[in-house]
Design a protein around this motif. Structure first.
Motif, PDB file in Angstrom:
ATOM      1  N   ASP A 144     -12.777   0.015  -7.647  1.00 46.48           N
ATOM      2  CA  ASP A 144     -11.877   0.789  -7.822  1.00 46.48           C
ATOM      3  C   ASP A 144     -11.277   0.685  -6.797  1.00 46.48           C
ATOM      4  N   ARG A 145     -11.623  -0.158  -5.698  1.00 44.12           N
ATOM      5  CA  ARG A 145     -10.982   0.270  -4.229  1.00 44.12           C
ATOM      6  C   ARG A 145     -10.760  -1.546  -4.080  1.00 44.12           C
ATOM      7  N   ALA A 146     -10.864  -2.452  -5.274  1.00 46.17           N
ATOM      8  CA  ALA A 146     -10.325  -3.451  -4.638  1.00 46.17           C
ATOM      9  C   ALA A 146      -9.111  -4.281  -4.648  1.00 46.17           C
ATOM     10  N   LEU A 192      -0.594  -0.038  -4.032  1.00 47.60           N
ATOM     11  CA  LEU A 192      -1.848   0.003  -4.246  1.00 47.60           C
ATOM     12  C   LEU A 192      -2.738   0.921  -3.285  1.00 47.60           C
ATOM     13  N   ASN A 193      -4.160   0.988  -4.372  1.00 48.06           N
ATOM     14  CA  ASN A 193      -4.978   1.466  -3.239  1.00 48.06           C
ATOM     15  C   ASN A 193      -6.801   1.044  -3.787  1.00 48.06           C
ATOM     16  N   GLY A 194      -6.335   0.233  -4.685  1.00 46.38           N
ATOM     17  CA  GLY A 194      -7.730  -0.728  -5.808  1.00 46.38           C
ATOM     18  C   GLY A 194      -8.299   0.510  -6.516  1.00 46.38           C
ATOM     19  N   THR A 224       0.956  -1.126  -0.403  1.00 43.25           N
ATOM     20  CA  THR A 224       0.266  -0.633  -0.256  1.00 43.25           C
ATOM     21  C   THR A 224       0.687   1.550  -0.297  1.00 43.25           C
ATOM     22  N   GLU A 254      -6.693  -4.954  -9.061  1.00 43.65           N
ATOM     23  CA  GLU A 254      -4.836  -4.819  -8.696  1.00 43.65           C
ATOM     24  C   GLU A 254      -5.454  -6.376  -7.782  1.00 43.65           C
ATOM     25  N   LEU A 309      -5.667  -0.177   4.786  1.00 37.97           N
ATOM     26  CA  LEU A 309      -6.406   0.252   3.587  1.00 37.97           C
ATOM     27  C   LEU A 309      -7.647   0.204   4.375  1.00 37.97           C
TER      28      LEU A 309
END
Lengths: 356, 84, 262
Positions: free
Chosen positions: C60-62, A187-189, A70, C81, C101
């Motif tokens: 968009d947050r996976a 990464l944060n999606g 992250t 991701e 996160l």
């Protein structure tokens, strides 16, 4: 009011890590590493960080791996035995190109090869920094996070029982500063659904338009990166009294501090002895060591093990000067790395015996 | 015969696994016997009677199906007159 | 197949007005062709997993943490991701990600060899901690990637390359029913087992996966969906026999259904 404080080595290192921006730590209790985990558990919440008392070393290094993806600075650690459990992950984290600081509060100095030869599978090395005392550990902890982020690689700080449990006056690093920026590879999606979602993998990131990973190309790139790192990281070494020394003594870590002091006292008594103390154990400061010993007749290496760094000293001198090992394992009954032989008088006796 | 849907089949992507044949409720998919794609795999062909229910697409491991549902069901002539 | 069978042309979209209800691979699979064997159940499960991500607007947050198995080669095909973890360690890696996160959506994709052999302590501890992540277990009862050896979920009597006469309890011990084990842990909020051997089960898999994701996003704690998948190559059966082999060999022991719901 000065920020000088009398701190246990483990606490000073924890504070230095947080000051450097570390926001995640995972560890499993094991002497003499435990106190570092305890201080992290107490301090990290103060900076909205996370400390995990992991259920095993395997899971601790796995959690640190995840946190590192992250882009937040993460660390883990143990003592030699716990690090044996982590080696597989440390090898793969290197190929995943992730910054991670690993603390080994070792028992004795028997972990030198594990630390400097890439203790896991495969062909890789880590940057290894070996502080001799608490003030230097504070500085090298800061440097470890900087190098880890700069080279996107694991960096080890190799301490021991003395470092972890000795109280010393240090300028306590302030931990209230902001955490560093998250790098854009992190990464944060958010790249999901963009058509080119990011992948962080020790197997590489797959080839555009083809299925699966191209591991061969990725391993070649990782090997090139390690060559680049071995040439690009500035080797650190502490050298004294070598210009006119007949004998130069090499040692590292806390034991190096005892050797250094023994040399000071022997110099006062008129003996022409010098010392060289590698601080980056990888990349090993070969050129500087070679230079330091070039004028002397003999080199003696003192370690609290059966002789490991002695190999690197021999490689650095390539036979130009005879290199003799004058150390040896030294344990008290606990086996935690406190050596009855690690005293200035005993070390001085061994040095004098090695004088040409 | 009433036909409520149809499919597009990416014949080249198929690996001839047959899963769609039994998954299709009205059983209107049938594997070729002699024809194979460039990878050498037999592939499914569509008979009349598709309902657009997506069972084939959902079970296909190789994403071979595109499924359509007609806005209004078609009436296909049967038997000899149906030969196109 | 009688000679006068009428084949509908299927090489281009229909001329008549029609709604497109399924478009080959879901949008979050950018690379449709892959190495997995004919008749493999894993892409079917992964398809359901990414469709649910899309439908819950989590793309968009996976972050998906993959274990090591046949499905590993599928990871770069996804438009989600991905973090590739070591064999067995995905739940720990996912823990580190989710802790940093907390608003992200974090899941793992693992096989039975990865999760129930190599990484059993990882998934048990993550569940006991109530880690707010979703773990997907693709259970085909064999090590597929290495050619069909026995794993901890291989059922008694099931023949594999390392239980040639069939798994024998005295020699090979008993299968571990992972979902049943996880369901006993207080940290687990949602635990379900399903399969992809027929269209009905595929739809059920999609439902269970969606509920697990919703449980995570509601902060419910640990969720696990165990999906029985076909491995005709590793089972040494014809692809057409895969679905029945699963029904007769795995499903009677690894029972399908929701074991724990919030």
């Amino acid at each position: 009011m000065s920020d000088r404080a009398l701190l246990e080595g483990s606490e000073a290192v924890a504070r230095a890590a947080l000051a450097a921006g570390c926001r995640f730590f995972a560890g499993y209790p094991m002497t003499p590493f435990t106190e570092l985990l305890e201080h992290m558990a107490a301090l990290l919440p103060e900076v909205d960080g996370v400390c995990m008392n992991a259920e095993s070393e395997l899971e601790a290094v796995g959690m640190a791996w995840g946190a590192a993806t992250t882009g937040h600075l993460a660390a883990t650690g143990s003592t030699g035995q716990g690090l044996s459990l982590m080696q597989e992950s440390l090898s793969e984290i290197t190929n995943a190109r992730l910054p991670l600081v690993v603390f080994n509060m070792a028992r004795g100095q028997g972990d030198y090869f594990q630390a400097t030869r890439g203790g896991g599978h495969g062909d890789y090395r880590h940057i290894v920094l070996a502080p001799m005392d608490v003030p230097e550990a504070v500085e090298l902890t800061r440097l470890a996070f900087e190098l880890a982020n700069q080279w996107r690689t694991p960096v080890m700080v190799l301490g021991d029982y003395y470092l972890a449990h000795t109280y010393q006056a240090v300028s306590a690093p302030s931990i209230s500063g902001p955490a560093p920026e998250v790098p854009d590879w992190a990464l944060n999606g958010s790249s999901g659904g963009s058509g080119s979602a990011k992948v962080i993998s020790p197997l590489g990131s797959g080839v555009e338009g083809e299925e699966g990973f191209d591991m061969g190309a990725h391993y070649a790139a990782c090997a090139a990166h390690i060559q680049e790192m071995s040439a690009g990281v500035e080797p650190l070494v502490d050298i004294g009294f070598c210009d006119d020394a007949d004998l130069v003594v090499a040692a590292y870590g806390s034991v190096g501090k005892f050797v250094r002091y023994a040399c000071l006292r022997l110099r006062d008594a008129g003996h022409r002895v010098g010392y060289v103390r590698p601080i980056t154990l990888w990349p090993f400061p070969s050129e500087k060591v070679q230079e330091a010993v070039s004028g002397s007749a003999r080199v003696a290496v003192y370690e609290q093990n059966m002789g490991q760094m002695v190999d690197d000293v021999r490689l650095a001198t390539l036979g130009a000067v005879p290199v003799e090992f004058i150390g040896g394992p030294s344990w008290d009954h606990s086996g935690f790395g406190i050596g009855p032989d690690i005293t200035v008088p005993d070390i001085s006796k061994r040095i004098l015996k090695a004088m040409p | 015969m009433t036909v409520r849907g149809t499919v597009v089949i990416d014949v080249e992507a198929c690996k001839g696994c047959d899963l769609c044949i039994d998954a299709c409720p009205p059983r209107v998919l049938e594997m070729t016997v002699h024809e194979v794609n460039t990878k050498g795999y037999r592939y499914p062909r569509l008979l009349a009677g598709c309902t657009g229910c997506q069972a084939c697409a959902q079970i296909c491991p190789d994403f071979v199906f595109q499924v359509y549902k007609y806005d209004t069901p078609l009436e296909l002539p049967t038997g000899e007159a149906a030969r196109q | 197949m009688s000679a006068d069978q009428i084949y509908i042309s299927t090489d281009k979209p229909p001329a008549e007005p029609a709604a497109l209800v399924d478009d080959f691979a879901p949008s979050l699979i950018t690379q449709a062709n892959h190495h997995l064997c004919p008749g493999c159940g894993e892409p079917i499960a992964i398809r359901a997993a990414v469709e649910a991500i899309e439908e819950l607007a989590l793309a968009d947050r996976a972050i998906a943490v993959f274990g090591i198995g046949c499905y590993t080669a599928f990871a770069p095909n996804l438009d989600v991701e991905v973090v590739q973890a070591l064999h067995g360690r995905a739940p720990s890696v996912a823990t580190g990600i989710k802790r940093m996160l907390p608003d992200g959506f974090v899941m793992t994709v693992q096989g039975d060899g990865d999760m129930v052999n190599e990484g059993l302590q990882e998934v048990l501890h993550a569940a006991a901690r109530g880690e707010n992540i979703t773990c997907l277990l693709l259970n085909n009862g064999v090590f597929g990637e290495t050619g069909g050896q026995m794993t901890t979920t291989t059922t008694l009597g099931q023949r594999t390359k390392t239980s040639i006469e069939g798994r024998d309890p005295h020699q090979h011990g008993h299968p571990i029913l992972l979902s049943d084990l996880i369901a006993t842990l207080d940290g687990a909020a949602y635990v379900a087992r399903c399969a992809v051997n027929n269209a009905g089960n595929v739809a059920r898999t999609k439902r269970y996966i969606t509920r697990a994701y919703e449980s995570q996003m509601a902060g419910g704690g640990f969720s696990l969906v165990e999906i029985l998948t076909m491995c005709p190559t590793g089972w040494f059966v014809d692809t057409l026999e895969g679905p029945d082999y699963l029904q007769d060999t795995l499903a009677p022991v690894h029972n399908i259904g929701e074991l724990k719901t919030p």
